[in-house]
Write an enzyme that holds these catalytic residues in place. Structure first.
Site, PDB file in Angstrom:
ATOM      1  N   ARG A  46       5.137 -21.441 -46.402  1.00  0.00           N
ATOM      2  CA  ARG A  46       5.701 -22.485 -45.555  1.00  0.00           C
ATOM      3  C   ARG A  46       5.321 -23.910 -46.053  1.00  0.00           C
ATOM      4  O   ARG A  46       5.805 -24.909 -45.844  1.00  0.00           O
ATOM      5  CB  ARG A  46       4.720 -22.236 -44.315  1.00  0.00           C
ATOM      6  CG  ARG A  46       4.929 -21.164 -43.400  1.00  0.00           C
ATOM      7  CD  ARG A  46       3.984 -20.957 -42.302  1.00  0.00           C
ATOM      8  NE  ARG A  46       3.651 -19.688 -42.085  1.00  0.00           N
ATOM      9  CZ  ARG A  46       2.476 -19.429 -41.366  1.00  0.00           C
ATOM     10  NH1 ARG A  46       1.982 -20.369 -40.581  1.00  0.00           N
ATOM     11  NH2 ARG A  46       2.373 -18.089 -41.317  1.00  0.00           N
ATOM     12  N   GLY A  47       4.933 -23.627 -47.342  1.00  0.00           N
ATOM     13  CA  GLY A  47       4.259 -24.748 -47.990  1.00  0.00           C
ATOM     14  C   GLY A  47       5.020 -25.934 -48.580  1.00  0.00           C
ATOM     15  O   GLY A  47       4.880 -27.097 -48.673  1.00  0.00           O
ATOM     16  N   GLU A 101       9.535 -25.339 -54.399  1.00  0.00           N
ATOM     17  CA  GLU A 101       8.181 -24.915 -54.072  1.00  0.00           C
ATOM     18  C   GLU A 101       7.213 -25.976 -54.036  1.00  0.00           C
ATOM     19  O   GLU A 101       7.370 -27.342 -54.373  1.00  0.00           O
ATOM     20  CB  GLU A 101       7.685 -24.007 -55.324  1.00  0.00           C
ATOM     21  CG  GLU A 101       7.539 -22.428 -55.409  1.00  0.00           C
ATOM     22  CD  GLU A 101       6.469 -22.211 -54.466  1.00  0.00           C
ATOM     23  OE1 GLU A 101       6.098 -22.581 -53.523  1.00  0.00           O
ATOM     24  OE2 GLU A 101       5.936 -21.110 -54.539  1.00  0.00           O
ATOM     25  N   ASP A 105       1.749 -21.840 -59.569  1.00  0.00           N
ATOM     26  CA  ASP A 105       0.410 -21.777 -60.139  1.00  0.00           C
ATOM     27  C   ASP A 105       0.346 -20.622 -61.358  1.00  0.00           C
ATOM     28  O   ASP A 105       0.593 -21.006 -62.532  1.00  0.00           O
ATOM     29  CB  ASP A 105      -0.518 -21.238 -58.925  1.00  0.00           C
ATOM     30  CG  ASP A 105      -1.959 -21.162 -59.176  1.00  0.00           C
ATOM     31  OD1 ASP A 105      -2.820 -21.774 -60.004  1.00  0.00           O
ATOM     32  OD2 ASP A 105      -2.755 -20.201 -58.558  1.00  0.00           O
ATOM     33  N   LYS A 133       0.851 -26.357 -62.080  1.00  0.00           N
ATOM     34  CA  LYS A 133      -0.615 -26.132 -62.603  1.00  0.00           C
ATOM     35  C   LYS A 133      -0.462 -25.179 -63.800  1.00  0.00           C
ATOM     36  O   LYS A 133      -0.641 -24.055 -63.859  1.00  0.00           O
ATOM     37  CB  LYS A 133      -1.575 -25.322 -61.495  1.00  0.00           C
ATOM     38  CG  LYS A 133      -2.618 -25.958 -60.831  1.00  0.00           C
ATOM     39  CD  LYS A 133      -3.481 -25.042 -60.103  1.00  0.00           C
ATOM     40  CE  LYS A 133      -3.992 -25.343 -58.936  1.00  0.00           C
ATOM     41  NZ  LYS A 133      -4.661 -24.532 -58.147  1.00  0.00           N
ATOM     42  N   ARG A 167      -2.119 -28.379 -43.785  1.00  0.00           N
ATOM     43  CA  ARG A 167      -0.827 -28.535 -44.349  1.00  0.00           C
ATOM     44  C   ARG A 167      -0.154 -29.956 -43.547  1.00  0.00           C
ATOM     45  O   ARG A 167       0.666 -30.156 -44.420  1.00  0.00           O
ATOM     46  CB  ARG A 167       0.112 -27.370 -43.651  1.00  0.00           C
ATOM     47  CG  ARG A 167      -0.027 -26.076 -44.148  1.00  0.00           C
ATOM     48  CD  ARG A 167       1.144 -25.191 -43.596  1.00  0.00           C
ATOM     49  NE  ARG A 167       0.720 -23.672 -43.945  1.00  0.00           N
ATOM     50  CZ  ARG A 167       0.885 -23.013 -45.080  1.00  0.00           C
ATOM     51  NH1 ARG A 167       1.260 -23.604 -45.853  1.00  0.00           N
ATOM     52  NH2 ARG A 167       0.573 -21.834 -45.002  1.00  0.00           N
TER      53      ARG A 167
END
Ligand code: 5GP
Length: 181
Positions: A46-47, A101, A105, A133, A167
């Site tokens: 959901r990000g 996205e 990561d 990252k 969020r």
């Protein structure tokens, strides 16, 4: 604001994120404007939702977007196996896809999603991510469009959660250490 007692520092303000999203939107417009078909944006739930909402304001193309929700299989993190919780409603056959996205990561999630979409017949798959990252990377992926690089620390806000909270913050920040205890 309710969250302020829990935030150690703000890394990226709403203004910085908006400004960078505008630049990324322009770049994407430029890269795809001469293609026969506009790209399909595929946002990972959901990000990526707040970033998607900001980004699409700045892409000057007849766009479509759709959502996928994926989860890593417990215990098989190193293989990058994912379970699709919600698949796309749109066919990707012959489409140029841009995966949206919140943060890349280790890169395992996005790497597996890319492979899946190409396997389903997508013509091309590119990645746009709000945050990268790179110090944590394990899979062989390099996002094509990056909002900001961040250090190896856990960030929240602008779609990114800690245990489903934070969020909705309009900025990206780091929580105080005691929040994790
Ligand atoms: P990857 O497969 O690249 O390791 O995982 C990416 C996903 O892990 C992101 O979509 C996000 O849900 C989660 N993630 C990775 N780093 C962070 C972080 O610093 N903060 C938050 N909130 N989630 C993260």
């Amino acid at each position: 604001m309710w969250e302020q007692k829990n935030i150690k520092k703000i890394l990226l303000t709403e203004e910085q994120i908006k400004e960078r999203s505008k630049e990324l939107g322009k770049q994407i417009t430029e890269d795809y404007k001469d293609k026969e078909k506009s790209p399909l944006l595929v946002a990972l739930l959901r990000g990526s939702v707040p970033f998607l909402a900001e980004l699409i304001k700045h892409i000057d193309l007849d766009l479509q977007y759709d959502f996928m929700d994926v989860k890593s299989y417990a215990g098989t993190e190193s293989t990058g196996d994912i379970r699709i919780l919600k698949d796309l409603d749109t066919s990707v056959k012959g489409m140029d896809i841009i995966l949206v996205e919140d943060i890349v990561d280790t890169g395992r999630t996005i790497h597996t999603v890319c492979r899946t979409l190409l396997h389903k017949g997508a013509a091309s798959v590119k990645i746009v991510t709000l945050l990268d990252k790179p110090s944590r990377r394990e899979a062989d992926v390099k996002p094509d469009y990056i909002g900001f690089e961040v250090e190896n620390e856990f960030v929240v806000g602008y779609g990114l959660d800690f245990d489903q909270h934070y969020r909705t913050l309009p900025y990206v920040g780091v929580l105080k250490d005691e929040c994790y205890q």
